[in-house]
Design an enzyme around this catalytic site. Structure first.
Site, PDB file in Angstrom:
ATOM      1  N   HIS A 132       4.030 -11.044   2.123  1.00 20.13           N
ATOM      2  CA  HIS A 132       3.557  -9.671   1.877  1.00 20.13           C
ATOM      3  C   HIS A 132       2.061  -9.537   2.113  1.00 20.13           C
ATOM      4  O   HIS A 132       1.497  -8.457   1.979  1.00 20.13           O
ATOM      5  CB  HIS A 132       3.889  -9.240   0.455  1.00 20.13           C
ATOM      6  CG  HIS A 132       2.941  -9.726  -0.604  1.00 20.13           C
ATOM      7  ND1 HIS A 132       2.562 -11.048  -0.722  1.00 20.13           N
ATOM      8  CD2 HIS A 132       2.291  -9.065  -1.597  1.00 20.13           C
ATOM      9  CE1 HIS A 132       1.728 -11.172  -1.746  1.00 20.13           C
ATOM     10  NE2 HIS A 132       1.539  -9.987  -2.291  1.00 20.13           N
ATOM     11  N   ALA A 191      -1.839 -12.187   2.832  1.00 18.23           N
ATOM     12  CA  ALA A 191      -2.432 -13.492   3.147  1.00 18.23           C
ATOM     13  C   ALA A 191      -2.216 -14.496   2.024  1.00 18.23           C
ATOM     14  O   ALA A 191      -2.072 -15.691   2.280  1.00 18.23           O
ATOM     15  CB  ALA A 191      -3.926 -13.325   3.431  1.00 18.23           C
ATOM     16  N   GLY A 192      -2.201 -14.034   0.777  1.00 19.19           N
ATOM     17  CA  GLY A 192      -2.014 -14.935  -0.353  1.00 19.19           C
ATOM     18  C   GLY A 192      -3.329 -15.543  -0.824  1.00 19.19           C
ATOM     19  O   GLY A 192      -4.134 -16.003  -0.018  1.00 19.19           O
TER      20      GLY A 192
END
Length: 411
Positions: A336, A338-339
């Site tokens: 969802h 880049a994290g």
């Protein structure tokens, strides 16, 4: 992608869309092990390439559950997701235009901040909201949970507001030079109240049932054939609809700002197209490997074959519009975003405000933020490299468009 499986410790395997085990942080691995021990899972646990530790279940986690829902596997910001639209306006044709409020991008970012409440701010009067109007018309679906009813009234003051943290409104430019708008936001306090309330109910019931799931895992569940399970689904779906409308309202406000300023300072005929509005914190009943299951996506977006979705990077980096490949191994899901690779407090310690502001200025990014002391929490250095994330999910999505930040509003 690699697979974690230890026969003596895990009921189900964990499929991880990373290069190798060294890329998986220890807290995320521990939570994945906890998920793998749940008795009601279908097939396996999935961790997307942006995965990192969350509350109970990792962000970037996907599970398919047979007959149960887990509030903490959906998360506190139910329905959080992305809205996107693109324009026919070339950035090169407007960015040098000077107004009484700076250049045109600066003027539009400033006007967005005046028209969309950010952070803890909300509207001073109640705003129109068809989602909440419908909820009051269908009160029999919600009245059993009296502790949450106040959220319905409060929601009229929160609809069309951005919030804080990693939520943003960005003006972006695609690789062809055209201006676009991207919004990341969710259900505001509404969804958090729903998650916390039903996680508490699930804990009580799991203790009563002597559940096999240890309370310390923070993965208390509700069977969907119980009254409590059905009530959670009612409130979860309402939160998702509220989050979607929240993004719609903000997008309408941003479009009005662009129309105002581009119309005032140019002769260009502004048009919008390609709208997308997608969730990445929710549970839905889907069929996978021949079985109807409740797919929980916590920080993961649905990526069915041919389906468009939005995967943002971090402010000052790239974001993507993608098309799903419908990979069954990920239950048709992808990352969802880049994290995070730094916690918010960790980013504040590692990067100075001056360093972040200088980085954005060097790239020509206009930052709209009232208090800049905490700007490092959401800097691009606090996140994983979006290009690496995309490289790790070539079997899940196809990039359709790449976009770069030119202006950003943060809470």
């Amino acid at each position: 992608m690699f697979v974690l499986y230890e026969k003596e410790n895990m009921n189900f395997s964990v499929k991880v869309w990373l290069d190798g085990e060294k890329e998986l942080e220890s807290g995320c691995r521990e939570q994945a092990y906890h998920l793998s021990q749940l008795p009601f899972l279908h097939k396996w646990v999935c961790l997307m390439p942006d995965t990192h530790a969350g509350m109970g279940m990792p962000i970037g986690g996907v599970i398919a559950a047979d007959g149960v829902v887990i509030p903490n596997a959906v998360g506190v910001d139910i329905g959080c997701g992305m809205a996107y639209t693109e324009t026919n306006i070339r950035l090169a044709d407007i960015k040098e235009i000077v107004t009484g409020n700076g250049n045109l991008i600066q003027a539009m970012i400033g006007d967005i901040m005046r028209n969309v409440p950010v952070g803890f701010a909300h509207h001073k009067t109640g705003m129109p909201c068809y989602t909440l109007d419908r909820a009051f018309d269908e009160m029999e679906r919600y009245e059993a949970d009296g502790e949450l009813l106040g959220q319905l009234e409060a929601g009229y003051f929160q609809i069309g507001t951005l919030g804080g943290g990693n939520h943003f409104i960005e003006l972006q430019v695609d690789d062809a030079g055209y201006l676009a708008v991207m919004i990341h936001s969710g259900s505001r306090h509404f969804g958090k109240s729903v998650c916390d309330y039903f996680h508490g109910k699930a804990r009580e019931l799991n203790r009563k049932w002597h559940s096999q799931v240890p309370d310390e895992y923070r993965l208390a569940f509700l069977p969907v054939d119980t009254a409590e399970g059905q009530q959670y689904l009612n409130w979860m779906n309402l939160s998702m609809d509220f989050a979607r409308e929240n993004r719609e309202k903000m997008m309408l406000a941003v479009k009005a700002v662009l129309e105002k300023w581009i119309g005032r300072y140019t002769q260009l005929n502004l048009e919008f197209s390609g709208d997308i509005n997608c969730h990445h914190n929710y549970a839905s009943l889907e069929t996978h490997y021949g079985k109807e299951v409740w797919v929980h996506r916590k920080g993961a977006v649905r990526a069915e074959n041919g389906e468009l979705a939005v995967i943002p990077g971090a402010m000052g980096s790239y974001s993507y519009v993608v098309m799903g490949k419908g990979n069954p191994e990920s239950f048709c899901s992808s990352s969802h975003g880049a994290g995070r690779q730094y916690s918010r407090s960790g980013a504040m310690k590692a990067f100075s405000c001056e360093e972040v502001i200088t980085d954005l200025a060097r790239q020509g990014v206009v930052l709209g933020k009232r208090g800049k002391a905490d700007v490092a929490e959401e800097c691009r250095f606090a996140y994983k490299d979006i290009e690496t994330v995309m490289d790790n999910q070539t079997d899940l999505v196809v990039p359709v468009k790449r976009l770069k930040t030119v202006g950003v509003v943060k809470g």
